[in-house]
Scaffold this active site. Structure first.
Site, mmCIF file in Angstrom:
data_model
loop_
_atom_site.group_PDB
_atom_site.id
_atom_site.type_symbol
_atom_site.label_atom_id
_atom_site.label_comp_id
_atom_site.label_asym_id
_atom_site.label_seq_id
_atom_site.Cartn_x
_atom_site.Cartn_y
_atom_site.Cartn_z
ATOM 1 N N GLU A 61 9.361 1.150 10.892
ATOM 2 C CA GLU A 61 10.429 2.139 10.635
ATOM 3 C C GLU A 61 9.788 3.512 10.748
ATOM 4 O OE1 GLU A 61 13.494 1.429 10.347
ATOM 5 O OE2 GLU A 61 13.367 -0.720 10.016
ATOM 6 N N CYS B 261 13.706 10.539 7.092
ATOM 7 C CA CYS B 261 13.456 10.101 8.471
ATOM 8 C C CYS B 261 14.680 10.321 9.349
ATOM 9 C CB CYS B 261 13.028 8.643 8.497
ATOM 10 S SG CYS B 261 14.150 7.589 7.564
ATOM 11 N N GLU C 238 3.162 7.956 15.102
ATOM 12 C CA GLU C 238 1.763 7.899 15.537
ATOM 13 C C GLU C 238 1.021 6.772 14.812
ATOM 14 O OE1 GLU C 238 3.644 10.694 15.405
ATOM 15 O OE2 GLU C 238 3.464 10.653 17.593
ATOM 16 N N VAL C 239 1.158 6.714 13.479
ATOM 17 C CA VAL C 239 0.490 5.645 12.714
ATOM 18 C C VAL C 239 1.164 4.301 13.017
ATOM 19 C CG1 VAL C 239 -0.057 4.795 10.402
ATOM 20 C CG2 VAL C 239 -0.323 7.215 10.929
ATOM 21 N N GLY C 240 2.467 4.318 13.210
ATOM 22 C CA GLY C 240 3.185 3.080 13.538
ATOM 23 C C GLY C 240 2.632 2.416 14.794
ATOM 24 N N LYS D 89 0.874 -1.172 0.000
ATOM 25 C CA LYS D 89 0.000 0.000 0.000
ATOM 26 C C LYS D 89 0.907 1.217 0.000
ATOM 27 C CE LYS D 89 -1.931 2.980 2.068
ATOM 28 N NZ LYS D 89 -1.698 4.401 1.708
ATOM 29 N N GLU E 241 9.538 16.144 15.486
ATOM 30 C CA GLU E 241 9.961 15.970 14.087
ATOM 31 C C GLU E 241 9.183 16.955 13.211
ATOM 32 O OE1 GLU E 241 8.678 12.395 11.968
ATOM 33 O OE2 GLU E 241 10.707 12.189 11.166
ATOM 34 N N GLY F 77 6.715 4.960 8.231
ATOM 35 C CA GLY F 77 5.895 6.165 8.326
ATOM 36 C C GLY F 77 6.041 6.800 9.690
ATOM 37 N N SER F 78 5.032 7.531 10.080
ATOM 38 C CA SER F 78 5.121 8.291 11.331
ATOM 39 C C SER F 78 4.982 7.380 12.549
ATOM 40 C CB SER F 78 4.014 9.345 11.354
ATOM 41 O OG SER F 78 2.765 8.691 11.340
HETATM 42 P P1 NAD Z 1 2.182 8.457 7.791
HETATM 43 O O1 NAD Z 1 2.413 7.615 8.992
HETATM 44 O O2 NAD Z 1 1.132 9.480 7.819
HETATM 45 O O3 NAD Z 1 1.837 7.523 6.515
HETATM 46 C C1 NAD Z 1 2.647 6.437 6.142
HETATM 47 C C2 NAD Z 1 1.805 5.378 5.450
HETATM 48 O O4 NAD Z 1 0.830 4.905 6.384
HETATM 49 C C3 NAD Z 1 1.026 5.894 4.244
HETATM 50 O O5 NAD Z 1 0.994 4.871 3.259
HETATM 51 C C4 NAD Z 1 -0.373 6.107 4.801
HETATM 52 O O6 NAD Z 1 -1.377 5.975 3.832
HETATM 53 C C5 NAD Z 1 -0.459 4.961 5.812
HETATM 54 N N1 NAD Z 1 -1.436 5.176 6.899
HETATM 55 C C6 NAD Z 1 -1.865 6.348 7.430
HETATM 56 N N2 NAD Z 1 -2.769 6.115 8.398
HETATM 57 C C7 NAD Z 1 -2.898 4.770 8.495
HETATM 58 C C8 NAD Z 1 -3.674 3.905 9.327
HETATM 59 N N3 NAD Z 1 -4.493 4.387 10.247
HETATM 60 N N4 NAD Z 1 -3.546 2.575 9.167
HETATM 61 C C9 NAD Z 1 -2.697 2.064 8.243
HETATM 62 N N5 NAD Z 1 -1.950 2.827 7.411
HETATM 63 C C10 NAD Z 1 -2.051 4.168 7.542
HETATM 64 O O7 NAD Z 1 3.609 9.048 7.464
HETATM 65 P P2 NAD Z 1 3.998 10.057 6.315
HETATM 66 O O8 NAD Z 1 3.576 11.409 6.707
HETATM 67 O O9 NAD Z 1 3.540 9.495 5.008
HETATM 68 O O10 NAD Z 1 5.596 9.922 6.326
HETATM 69 C C11 NAD Z 1 6.402 10.690 7.125
HETATM 70 C C12 NAD Z 1 6.874 9.903 8.323
HETATM 71 O O11 NAD Z 1 7.534 8.698 7.895
HETATM 72 C C13 NAD Z 1 7.893 10.664 9.119
HETATM 73 O O12 NAD Z 1 7.615 10.540 10.481
HETATM 74 C C14 NAD Z 1 9.205 9.949 8.784
HETATM 75 O O13 NAD Z 1 10.200 10.099 9.745
HETATM 76 C C15 NAD Z 1 8.752 8.558 8.615
HETATM 77 N N6 NAD Z 1 9.720 7.762 7.836
HETATM 78 C C16 NAD Z 1 10.490 6.821 8.476
HETATM 79 C C17 NAD Z 1 11.456 6.082 7.776
HETATM 80 C C18 NAD Z 1 12.315 5.052 8.473
HETATM 81 O O14 NAD Z 1 12.931 4.237 7.780
HETATM 82 N N7 NAD Z 1 12.421 5.057 9.784
HETATM 83 C C19 NAD Z 1 11.621 6.318 6.408
HETATM 84 C C20 NAD Z 1 10.829 7.277 5.787
HETATM 85 C C21 NAD Z 1 9.875 7.992 6.511
#
Ligand code: NAD
Length: 497
Positions: A271, A305, A252-254, A196, A401, A249-250
């Site tokens: 991650e 990130c 919070e969502v993680g 996704k 962040e 991703g973030s």
């Molecule tokens: P995000 O968490 O908003 O979204 C990431 C993914 O999660 C997207 O595909 C989104 O559609 C999906 N998502 C959102 N809500 C969801 C839910 N409730 N259930 C399941 N999936 C959901 O993050 P973002 O704003 O797209 O990305 C930025 C963040 O990603 C930053 O915090 C950054 O540090 C982090 N990031 C981390 C790494 C790493 O390797 N540690 C790499 C790149 C980005």
């Protein structure tokens, strides 16, 4: 797009298609017929429409992946064949590297040149590295004691087996590379994948799907569902037929994904976010350190990130280093990433731009000094590279962040203070030390609480080095042998002879 910026005709044809998503070997609309718009962040204009998947579509994709894992030519494939397929996929990506780079540029806003050299090339290198692992997955034999059955003989061994169906959810900052970080170990070990991509950046994932089919992967091994996080992402993370979730991703969502995973005991790798420190010691090559600190935060518009978003400089050099970083920032040309002379593109979306300006506004209220930047640029989602000083270590600018081209900088007096400031944050993804004092550096490395430490460089990633976070930056590791471990299960076998 400005008419003077030429585009590969294949990119144009791809962008202008009415996109469908990949389930099994079919390209499908969402069952509901719903679509969502994909924008070009450099102009804010709509670039393409993609299907907006709902739970039913995600369930179909998981079913296709399940079928492919349990009973298909893929499930019977030998390691050498998996290795060869990964090499073939990497070769096809190399063939289409320009198109992939332009798609990444148009959809994410990043420089096409950087996308070609970094995003696309690192993806190719990573898949080739992982192809090598396909033939090197080993179990072990154990000489067992079995004290309750002293007269019997046993053969004990441990198998390392593919984990199964992988649900991969990724962010928008490196759409293709993040997808490949999931896809590489999954395909090397024999898993199947439902990807996704981020709401904002689905296009390179769809192109990747096309190349996976062209490479000859059986139906259902790789599926791409485009849609929103709250709808398609949530459906994928709650699906009990997914054996492993891997998320970038973030934080919070993680956390939500981690909780959903635990409901089904789904294996999970997270991650997440970061607020990584750059530490400049007094003996460092200061010119190199200033250039390194600028690139650590401004690369990819600060949407990295592990970006070096907190700069700590030993006090006597603080003003000089900040002046050098500000000079570099002021000299960066902003614009459309298709223009090779552009050093910084737009942020991903109007929402992200607003969020970053929210922090800049707050910095004024909090009494910080803006050493450079802090302003908007152009009609797209641009933010000028910004450096903030006179900030409070415990305040939101230093603790949270921002995920944009905004650097916060503070002086320190000695190494103990530098370590304390570096570790004083809920994240722990990366850190860099700029110094030529080998002994001091080596004494510092074990004291820094982060998954990566770079010396005289920053955000330097290699396929062989595990990458991931301490603390709130995540759970598990990507890349290296660690990734293979995260995509496999151990099975203990005891044979009474
Ligand atoms: P995000 O968490 O908003 O979204 C990431 C993914 O999660 C997207 O595909 C989104 O559609 C999906 N998502 C959102 N809500 C969801 C839910 N409730 N259930 C399941 N999936 C959901 O993050 P973002 O704003 O797209 O990305 C930025 C963040 O990603 C930053 O915090 C950054 O540090 C982090 N990031 C981390 C790494 C790493 O390797 N540690 C790499 C790149 C980005």
């Amino acid at each position: 797009m400005p008419p003077n910026l030429p585009l590969n005709p294949k990119t144009l044809e791809f962008i202008q298609r009415r996109h469908k998503m990949l389930i099994g070997e079919q390209w499908l609309n969402a069952a509901s017929g719903a679509t969502m718009s994909v924008r070009n962040p450099a102009t804010g204009e709509v670039l393409s429409e993609v299907p907006r998947a709902a739970k039913a579509d995600v369930d179909s994709a998981v079913q296709a992946a399940r079928q492919a894992f349990d009973d298909s030519p893929w499930s019977r494939m030998r390691p050498r064949e998996r290795q060869n397929l990964l090499w073939r996929l990497a070769d096809l990506m190399e063939r289409d590297a320009e198109v992939l780079a332009e798609i990444e540029c148009l959809n994410n806003g990043k420089s096409a040149q950087v996308a070609r050299l970094m995003d696309v090339q690192l993806s190719i290198d990573f898949l080739r590295y992982m192809a090598g692992w396909a033939t090197k997955i080993e179990g072990s034999c154990v000489d067992v004691s079995m004290p309750l059955m002293p007269d019997d003989q046993f053969h004990g061994f441990i198998r390392r087996e593919a984990i199964g169906v992988v649900g991969a959810i990724v962010a928008w900052n490196f759409p293709l590379l993040l997808a490949c970080w999931k896809l590489g170990p999954a395909l090397a070990t024999g898993c199947t994948v439902v990807l996704k991509p981020a709401d904002e950046t689905p296009l390179s994932a769809l192109k990747l799907g096309e190349l996976v089919l062209e490479a000859g992967y059986p139906a259902g091994v790789f599926n791409v569902v485009t849609g929103t996080g709250i709808e398609a992402g949530a459906a994928l993370s709650h699906n009990p037929d997914v054996d492993k979730l891997t998320f970038t991703g973030s934080t919070e969502v993680g956390k939500q994904i981690g909780k959903a995973a635990m409901d089904n005991m789904t294996r999970v790798t997270l991650e997440l976010g970061g607020k990584s420190p750059t530490l400049v010691l007094e003996d460092a090559d200061l010119q190199q350190a200033a250039a390194g600190a600028a690139s650590a935060i401004f690369f990819n518009q600060g949407q990295v990130c592990c970006a070096g978003s907190r700069l700590y400089v030993q006090r006597k050099h603080f003003d000089n280093v900040i002046a050098d970083v500000a000079n570099i920032a002021n000299g960066m040309k902003l614009g459309n990433g298709l223009d090779p002379s552009v050093a910084m593109g737009p942020l991903i979306s109007a929402r992200q731009q607003k969020r970053v300006f929210g922090y800049i506004e707050r910095s004024r209220e909090l009494g910080a000094t803006i050493a450079c930047g802090g302003e908007q640029f152009g009609p797209g989602y641009f933010v000028k590279p910004t450096v903030l000083v006179d900030v409070d270590q415990r305040g939101p600018l230093v603790q949270e962040e921002i995920f944009g081209p905004v650097l916060v900088a503070m002086p320190f007096d000695d190494i103990d203070e530098a370590i304390r400031l570096a570790n004083d944050n809920r994240y722990g993804l990366g850190a860099s030390i700029w110094s030529n004092n080998l002994a001091a550096v080596h004494k510092m490395i074990p004291r820094i609480k982060s998954g990566s430490v770079w010396v005289n460089c920053h955000s330097a990633l290699d396929p062989a080095l595990p990458f991931g976070g301490y603390k709130m930056s995540g759970v598990g590791r990507e890349m290296g042998a660690a990734a293979i471990e995260h995509y496999t299960e151990l099975k203990s076998v005891l044979v009474r002879l």
